[in-house]
Every structure is written in C-alpha cells, then in structure tokens.
Write an enzyme that holds these catalytic residues in place. Structure first.
Site, PDB file in Angstrom:
ATOM      1  N   GLU A 427     -12.493   5.157 -25.862  1.00  0.00           N
ATOM      2  CA  GLU A 427     -11.050   4.273 -25.306  1.00  0.00           C
ATOM      3  C   GLU A 427     -10.310   4.249 -23.664  1.00  0.00           C
ATOM      4  O   GLU A 427      -9.299   4.926 -23.678  1.00  0.00           O
ATOM      5  CB  GLU A 427      -9.569   5.354 -26.883  1.00  0.00           C
ATOM      6  CG  GLU A 427     -10.569   5.131 -28.178  1.00  0.00           C
ATOM      7  CD  GLU A 427     -11.168   3.912 -28.341  1.00  0.00           C
ATOM      8  OE1 GLU A 427     -11.267   2.246 -27.990  1.00  0.00           O
ATOM      9  OE2 GLU A 427     -12.035   3.652 -29.125  1.00  0.00           O
ATOM     10  N   GLY A 428     -10.633   4.751 -22.894  1.00  0.00           N
ATOM     11  CA  GLY A 428     -10.011   4.696 -21.992  1.00  0.00           C
ATOM     12  C   GLY A 428     -10.729   6.610 -21.384  1.00  0.00           C
ATOM     13  O   GLY A 428      -9.517   7.276 -22.511  1.00  0.00           O
TER      14      GLY A 428
END
Length: 568
Positions: A427-428
């Site tokens: 997620e990043g």
C-alpha cells in the site's frame, strides 16, 4: 505460550488514551457503549486465540498452491475463514443497509489486529474485502451496491484490489491494462496484474476483483484511469455466481513469508467488468480502498509485533543460560530485559497511533468536521509506516532474544519476521508514506500537525504538577517537533523528501511519548503502564533529537554523493 489477543490493551486505549468516548458520544455511533465494545473485543479475542492462532503454522509449512488453475489453500484455512465470516467480523464497520453492523472503524481496527496476530496470512483476506466494501459504499452505483455488498459483507464472496503491473508499481499511472465499452453497460477488461493478495481461494463462492484500467479516451497518467468490478464468476439474473469470466490466475509468487496467503499474477483477456464511479475517476475510488488498507496494514505490523513479543517473552521466561542478576532464566539478564521492555513499549506506541487514527476516522465519519478529516489524514501515513516498521523491528528483536534458536525455523520466531517484512512495502512503501506526510499532508502549511502538537503540549503541561519527570521531556520533545515542522514547511519539496523518513519517525516517537504519558497518568506512575512509560520516555523518546537533525539536513549532501561514489 499460545497467542493471547490483546483485548484488554485495546479496552484501556479506548477508555483512557485515544478519546474513544468522543466517538461513542456521536449520534452515528451512540450504540457503541462500553459494554458492547467490551463484549465484541472479548468475543473476537476468543475466536482469534482458539480458532485462528492454531492455523498460523499451517500456513507457513503448507503454503497455498495452484493446481490445474485452482488455488488450494492451507489446511484449516477454510474453517478459519468460515468462523470469521459467520461471526460477522468482515462487515463490522459496513453499512447496516447491506447487512453490516455499522460499528466504528475503531472496533474493526482492534479486531483486525487481533485476527492478524493470530494468523496474518488468513487475516489478509477479510482485510481486502473490507477495503473493497468501503470503496463500493462510496463510489459504486446502486445496482452494484445491491448485488455485491451483501455478499461481500456476509463473506460469501471475497474482494481484491488490482493495481500493480510489471511496469507500474508505485507509478500507478504507467499501467497498460485496457477497458473497452461493450455497449451494454459492461466493459471488456484486458491486461496483467501482479502481487494480487488472495486473488483466488477454494472456500468462497466468488472472488470480486476491483481492477484499474484505461478507457480508450483516457489520458496518460493517473487522471485517465478508471476502476472496474470484474468478478471471477459472472452473476446470473438472480445474482448467483454463473459462468466463468475471462480471467485466470497465471501463477502464485514464491515469497519470503505469508506462505498461506496466495499472491498471484492475474491475466484478464476481455473479461467482463462494470464501471465503479465515474469514467477516468478510478484513482479517487481506489484511494478510498487504499487508505482503508494503509491503516489496516499498519495494524498487521502491530499484530505481528504483539505475537513476536509474546513468543520471545515466553522463551525468555523458560530459557536458563548463565547467571542472571535476577531469577534463574535469561529474563533476568539486563540486555534481555531491555529488549523485551523496548519491544513492549513500541508495540504500545504503534497500537495507540493506529487507534488514534481510527478514532479520528470515526469522528470524520460521524461529524464531517474538517479538523477531524485533517487529523485522520495526518495520522494515516504515520500509523502505516510506524506500525509496520515496529512489526519488523520487534520480530527481529524476538529472534535476538531467542539467540541461536531464533535462527532455527522450528522455534517459530523466524516466521514472524518473514511474514511481516512485506507490510513495509504494501500500500505504498514506508518511504512513500513519509513523502506523503511531508508533502500532501503539509499542504495546509502544517496546520494539522500544529493542532496535534498543541494538544500534546497542553496535556504535558497539565501533567507537570503530578508526574513532572515524564511530562517535562514530553513537552520539550513536542517543542522540537514544532520547530522541525516549521523548518520543514519552508523547504523545497525535495529537501523535505530527503528528511521525510526521519521526520515521520520523529513524529511517531513524540506521539508515543504522549500516549505513554496518558497511560501513566490514568494508571499511575507506580503501575505496569507507568513503569513502561518511564522506560519509553527515558530510553526511546531521546531519539527524537537525532531524528530532528536528520530531518533538517536537506538533500544537498545526498546528491553531492555521485553515482560513481556509490559504485567505487
């Protein structure tokens, strides 16, 4: 020692540290009474301890497999998933209109951590569905909501998110997947996606993929991306899973850890999909899902940290080695005691930050007040990055507590580190979280950060008369954080980026001191929580000073180091 879900710790955080009373006082969440919250936490802990925890080792030793195009999950995972679904744990925060409980996100966050601590590989599955549920609630048409939400909330169907492609990782706008209008309200989706968690299973009736793709008139970059619902089995006129869609699991990745969670390469060949949200508005919808997942992934890091800490503590309580200053086991050695104390102190901090973030999200949902929106946005990258960093650091320290036995797979200590390592990438990456904090989250000139710093300083000031030995250092650290923030917002973007990771960790250190101070004030200085707060504030909080120096270095020295210097 078997895993024990930290229900009591969450109860304490909600009651005394993160201001959950404000959430329960809103009309939206008025039913979240102390008795109800306590009962939910206790029941979730019981399921996590008794049903899910025994599956954790199975997932590691007997990974999910792809056989003739069908994913076969680890032994016991189907029964574990059934317990999660039938208990209503997937739709805790979902709208009652579609079968959800409508509970605060704070409660979902707590339950997710307990499930993740017991069996992270399996807990990833409902986490993906929860993110999809939120995205559909905010962006999908009524027809899609009516068909998919009840099934996802009940757990009959599972959800995934499909962003990444071989050439498009963090740069999502570089994707090549295409969508063409079929002229009947559906679209033909073609392309390949990688790193798809729980892309398939053998225990749910259907798997629903949210897929990013570009329409023919979509401009290059993220502004030209649309989002589509692409089910594994196309629902028939009665909403039942029907014919197979034109998609397949190409392969499963061979991973460092999380072996029980199938991570797939997915191929879409003109698969039938339905537009979610507006054309070219895919990133807005996907960010809803990603922000949900960022807090959830931070919680996964905390979950593994808790489990790894418990595992290491149990070993230290039994292992006899050398002459200890206290007792007969290695727990009496100063360095082992130091490691365990710091592990426990940081687990508390990471959990408190995530709980505070969840409470801010609830207040945003309940009130729509811009200050709560800003608070939730500010805390999200900190919760994700510090939560997952803590998972890695505590799991690594857990191996160290075990000594040589930690390097032996049979003890189980190594699995925690292997499983949790990817969470800092999900997620990043955590570097991207830090860059988000100093860039997008500072577009207000630091206003949201200053508001939180004001809160910390006011609380520390109020505690100076009763516990000055803890309150004083917390106030001073908050002032240093304020000064660093003031410097940061005046800099060019790349100079901010150069110190972003240090700044985020500094912010987390100061937040941790604040939450430990709250705990010590509530429980008393001469209590387990008070003694742990003392260790954190005396031993870990001082890191904030060196982190401030790193955050304020700018980028010049990094680029003065040439590529040939790195090679030399």
């Amino acid at each position: 020692m078997p895993y024990r879900a930290p229900a009591a710790d969450y109860q304490f955080l909600l009651d005394h540290v993160v201001g959950f009373d404000k959430v329960a006082a809103t009309e939206r969440f008025a039913e979240a009474t102390p008795d109800m919250v306590s009962a939910i936490l206790d029941e979730a802990a019981k399921m996590s301890n008794e049903v899910l925890a025994p599956l954790n080792r199975n997932g590691d030793l007997h990974p999910a497999k792809l056989e003739n195009g069908v994913v076969r999950t680890s032994p016991g995972f189907a029964d574990g998933y059934k317990a999660i679904a039938e208990g209503g744990w997937i739709g805790m925060a979902a709208s009652p209109e579609y079968g959800g409980m409508g509970l605060p996100f704070s409660i979902q966050n707590a339950v997710n951590e307990m499930m993740g601590g017991s069996c992270l590989a399996l807990q990833l599955n409902p986490l993906m569905s929860q993110g999809q549920i939120e995205a559909l609630e905010h962006h999908a048409s009524d027809a899609i909501k009516d068909l998919y939400l009840p099934k996802l909330i009940s757990g009959e169907w599972c959800g995934t998110m499909n962003l990444t492609e071989p050439q498009a990782g963090s740069d999502v706008g570089a994707l090549k997947s295409k969508a063409e209008d079929n002229g009947d309200g559906t679209y033909a989706i073609s392309g390949q996606k990688i790193y798809i968690s729980w892309a398939d299973n053998d225990f749910s009736e259907n798997v629903c993929h949210l897929v990013l793709a570009r329409l023919p008139d979509g401009v290059p970059g993220t502004k030209g991306i649309s989002l589509f619902m692409v089910p594994k089995l196309i629902p028939d006129e009665n909403g039942k899973p029907g014919v197979a869609n034109s998609l397949k699991v190409v392969s499963l990745e061979h991973k460092m850890g999380l072996h029980g969670s199938p991570t797939a390469v997915m191929q879409y060949d003109g698969a039938t999909g339905w537009l979610v949200g507006k054309p070219h508005g895919g990133m807005a919808a996907m960010f809803t899902m990603m922000n949900n997942a960022r807090v959830g992934v931070g919680g996964q890091g905390i979950a593994v940290a808790e489990a790894a800490y418990q595992h290491a503590l149990s070993y230290a309580q039994e292992r006899k080695q050398g002459k200890a200053a206290e007792g007969e086991t290695i727990l009496g050695h100063a360095d082992v005691r130091r490691m365990l104390a710091q592990m426990k102190a940081d687990v508390f901090v990471a959990r408190a930050i995530a709980a505070a973030c969840a409470a801010a999200i609830d207040m945003q949902t309940a009130t729509g007040a811009p200050e709560w929106t800003a608070r939730a946005a500010l805390l999200t990258p900190i919760a994700k990055a510090f939560g997952t960093d803590t998972g890695i650091e505590v799991a690594q320290q857990g191996i160290q507590v075990h000594g040589g036995m930690g390097f032996i797979e049979e003890t189980g200590a190594a699995q925690y580190l292997r499983d949790v390592r990817v969470t800092a990438i999900y997620e990043g990456t955590n570097g991207i979280q830090a860059m988000d904090l100093v860039a997008r989250k500072m577009m207000d000139g630091g206003e949201a950060a200053y508001a939180l710093i004001d809160e910390i300083e006011a609380y520390a000031e109020s505690c100076k008369a009763t516990i000055p030995e803890l309150a004083g250092p917390v106030f001073t650290a908050a002032e240093t954080l304020r000064e660093t923030t003031e410097w940061l917002v005046e800099q060019e973007l790349n100079d901010r980026f150069a110190g972003a990771v240090s700044y985020l960790r500094m912010f987390a250190r100061v937040l941790g001191a604040y939450y430990h101070l709250c705990a010590a004030n509530a429980a008393g200085l001469d209590s387990a929580r008070g003694r742990l707060a003392t260790i954190y504030i005396q031993r870990l909080l001082p890191e904030h000073g060196s982190l401030a120096d790193q955050a304020r270095q700018g980028a010049d020295d990094l680029y003065a180091l040439k590529e040939e210097d790195l090679v030399a």
